[in-house]
Design an enzyme around this catalytic site. Structure first.
Site, PDB file in Angstrom:
ATOM      1  CG  PHE A 186      52.213  37.373  70.705  1.00  0.00           C
ATOM      2  CD1 PHE A 186      51.635  37.393  71.975  1.00  0.00           C
ATOM      3  CD2 PHE A 186      53.296  38.223  70.470  1.00  0.00           C
ATOM      4  CE1 PHE A 186      52.107  38.238  72.974  1.00  0.00           C
ATOM      5  CE2 PHE A 186      53.778  39.058  71.458  1.00  0.00           C
ATOM      6  CZ  PHE A 186      53.180  39.074  72.708  1.00  0.00           C
ATOM      7  CB  THR A 233      51.827  30.225  58.590  1.00  0.00           C
ATOM      8  OG1 THR A 233      51.172  30.092  57.330  1.00  0.00           O
ATOM      9  CG2 THR A 233      53.324  30.023  58.404  1.00  0.00           C
ATOM     10  CB  ILE A 257      46.675  38.007  53.667  1.00  0.00           C
ATOM     11  CG1 ILE A 257      48.178  37.701  53.649  1.00  0.00           C
ATOM     12  CG2 ILE A 257      46.134  38.073  55.084  1.00  0.00           C
ATOM     13  CD1 ILE A 257      49.021  38.757  54.342  1.00  0.00           C
ATOM     14  CE1 TYR A 270      59.287  41.194  60.406  1.00  0.00           C
ATOM     15  CE2 TYR A 270      60.893  42.425  61.693  1.00  0.00           C
ATOM     16  CZ  TYR A 270      59.601  41.988  61.503  1.00  0.00           C
ATOM     17  OH  TYR A 270      58.622  42.349  62.406  1.00  0.00           O
TER      18      TYR A 270
END
Length: 307
Positions: A11, A34, A52, A140
């Site tokens: 995004f 993903t 990564i 998170y």
């Protein structure tokens, strides 16, 4: 300038790539799809489909020798971080360390790292500035803050420069309406399908919504400014979920009413960030309010459907 963008098919990352290319920078994109979408990739970008944490990342840095990394690749789902904290750590923490190691070994000089308002947790005061205590309420939040510490320590030990950008609630074109996406993309998806949007709680909880075009501008400014700085990227204004929905209803010409459901456990009632430092250090301030950003977003979506 040669810029490597991780999460280049995502995004925010894809918008940053588009802007960099329009400004005639050389761009290397990385994504493992993903959550990224292949249609988002700019054809003028040198693109690598790798993770990564892959050993192949070393070859990309060795061959391309970027000057700056804008590190957008991340696991962004709060619920997924709680269900699978190991995977969350693997992507957000270990993945960032992988980037930093490759930067150090290849001579890349600067990283621009998008952090999150989630690191602050429940606000003690509003608006939240960069000196607010760090008290994340999810894994998170932890996995977005820990890389900040790694980045600062790499800077101290190895001389890497950085700008850390702590985003409030970003919205805009290409944002997914699936999973734990932004509330705006979810509302728009339901309204356009003729479905009643769902609001958890009374809808009077408020957030600081920042348009993706303003977020992109902050990243572009950080290419040249913001050395060793940590900055909130936000509007410094608050909007309720009810107000947000009314604006969307007006823009989409619909009167579909929301369904109110129970408040979700752990949801923060009030969130609004202070952007004073971003203005003084980057010379950045948002050009879009929630209202003007929603209008632009709805017009862009309509235009894309017609084409």
């Amino acid at each position: 300038m040669k810029v490597l963008v991780t999460g280049a098919a995502g995004f925010i990352g894809s918008h940053i790539v588009d802007s960099l290319i329009s400004l005639e920078h050389k761009v290397i994109g990385i994504d493992n799809f993903t959550t990224g979408v292949i249609q988002n990739i700019n054809k003028s970008c040198s693109f690598y489909e790798i993770d990564i944490n892959s050993e192949k990342l070393r070859e990309v840095f060795h061959d391309e020798k970027p000057d700056v990394v804008i590190h957008n690749a991340a696991q962004i789902n709060v619920n997924h971080s709680i269900k699978d904290p190991i995977k969350d750590e693997e992507i957000n923490i270990r993945g960032t360390v992988s980037i930093l190691e490759n930067m150090k070994n290849s001579g890349c000089s600067k990283i621009i790292y998008p952090s999150s308002a989630a690191i602050y947790g429940k606000p003690i005061y509003l608006p939240v500035d960069e000196l607010h205590p760090i008290q994340p309420m999810s894994f998170y939040g932890i996995s977005k803050y820990t890389p900040e510490l790694y980045i600062k320590t790499y800077s101290e030990l190895f001389g890497l420069d950085y700008t850390i950008l702590r985003y409030s609630n970003v919205f805009g074109l290409r944002q997914s309406a699936h999973g734990e996406a932004g509330v705006i993309s979810i509302f728009m998806d339901r309204l356009q399908k003729g479905l009643n949007p769902v609001i958890h709680g009374d809808g009077e909880q408020f957030r600081d919504f920042v348009y993706v075009k303003d977020v992109v501008r902050a990243n572009i400014f950080a290419l040249e400014k913001g050395s060793q700085s940590t900055l909130n990227i936000c509007t410094n204004s608050k909007s309720s979920i009810n107000h947000l929905l009314r604006q969307l209803q007006n823009n989409l010409n619909t009167n579909l009413e929301p369904k109110y459901e129970n408040e979700r456990k752990g949801d923060i009632k009030e969130s609004c960030l202070d952007n004073t430092s971003a203005f003084s250090i980057l010379g950045w301030k948002p050009e879009y309010s929630l209202e003007s950003g929603l209008k632009d977003l709805c017009e862009l979506q309509k235009r894309n459907r017609i084409q």
